[in-house]
Scaffold this motif. Structure first.
Motif, short mmCIF file in Angstrom:
data_model
loop_
_atom_site.label_atom_id
_atom_site.label_comp_id
_atom_site.label_asym_id
_atom_site.label_seq_id
_atom_site.Cartn_x
_atom_site.Cartn_y
_atom_site.Cartn_z
N UNK A 98 0.88 -1.18 0.00
CA UNK A 98 0.00 0.00 0.00
C UNK A 98 0.92 1.23 0.00
N UNK A 99 1.69 1.43 -1.09
CA UNK A 99 2.70 2.49 -1.09
C UNK A 99 2.11 3.89 -0.88
N UNK A 100 2.88 4.70 -0.17
CA UNK A 100 2.57 6.12 0.04
C UNK A 100 1.35 6.37 0.92
N UNK A 101 0.90 5.37 1.66
CA UNK A 101 -0.22 5.54 2.59
C UNK A 101 0.24 5.09 3.97
N UNK A 102 -0.06 5.93 4.96
CA UNK A 102 0.39 5.67 6.32
C UNK A 102 -0.73 5.99 7.29
N UNK A 103 -0.74 5.30 8.42
CA UNK A 103 -1.74 5.58 9.44
C UNK A 103 -1.23 5.08 10.79
N UNK A 104 -1.67 5.76 11.86
CA UNK A 104 -1.31 5.35 13.20
C UNK A 104 -2.05 4.07 13.57
N UNK A 105 -1.29 3.09 14.05
CA UNK A 105 -1.86 1.81 14.50
C UNK A 105 -1.34 1.54 15.91
#
Length: 175
Positions: A98-105
């Motif tokens: 899932x390149x270029x996508x980030x989220x706090x987990x």
């Protein structure tokens, strides 16, 4: 050999992987290819389903620079979390699928993990911080779970739509 990384959405990324009963030369080559692919991407972890192999194998190396010490590539066959701390950490996670996508987990801060190394020797180690997060993220892949599954539905749908568009663009470029 560098292998192509599957991009979300791909049905193979949502499948539960089968345990490896035998650690053959083919499995060792796969692990070496996965490390080469992970380093080239660049990333700190990669699971076999991300390269289209539905087997319980992950590779990790969370040493990001020479200042952090020498590289520490680890290949884990049939990894499992044996214990997890009650204390949690929040990391901004990304994924090579899932390149270029980030989220706090949010995940357990410390985990004790058991696995077989590439010689078939049982191993156990406690991991903390980024290492713990990375290994949990990769083990999730073996269960058909993506970091997106920890997000609210709206954000998950938005990222999935962007990924579908990216895959269409890549398909047009390839033809």
């Amino acid at each position: 050999m560098k292998r192509p990384i599957l991009l979300h959405p791909d049905p193979r990324l949502k499948k539960t992987c089968a345990p490896l009963d035998d650690i053959s030369d083919e499995v060792r080559v796969l692990a070496a290819d996965m490390l080469e692919t992970m380093y080239a991407a660049p990333g700190v972890g990669l699971a076999a389903p991300q390269v289209g192999v539905l087997s319980r194998l992950i590779v990790v190396d969370c040493v990001k620079s020479e200042e952090d010490g020498p590289a520490r590539p680890i290949a884990m066959v049939n990894p499992e979390v044996l214990q997890a701390s009650d204390e949690t950490n929040v990391y901004e996670e990304g994924c090579l699928s899932i390149p270029d996508h980030f989220a706090d987990v949010t995940r357990p801060k410390v985990v004790k993990v058991g696995w077989l190394d590439l010689d078939g020797t049982p191993r156990e180690e406690e991991f903390d911080g980024l290492w713990a997060t990375c290994i949990q993220h990769e083990i999730d892949h073996l269960e058909g779970k993506l970091f997106l599954d920890y997000l609210r539905p709206l954000k998950r749908q938005m990222i999935t739509r962007k990924m579908q568009k990216l895959k269409r663009e890549k398909a047009r470029e390839a033809s």
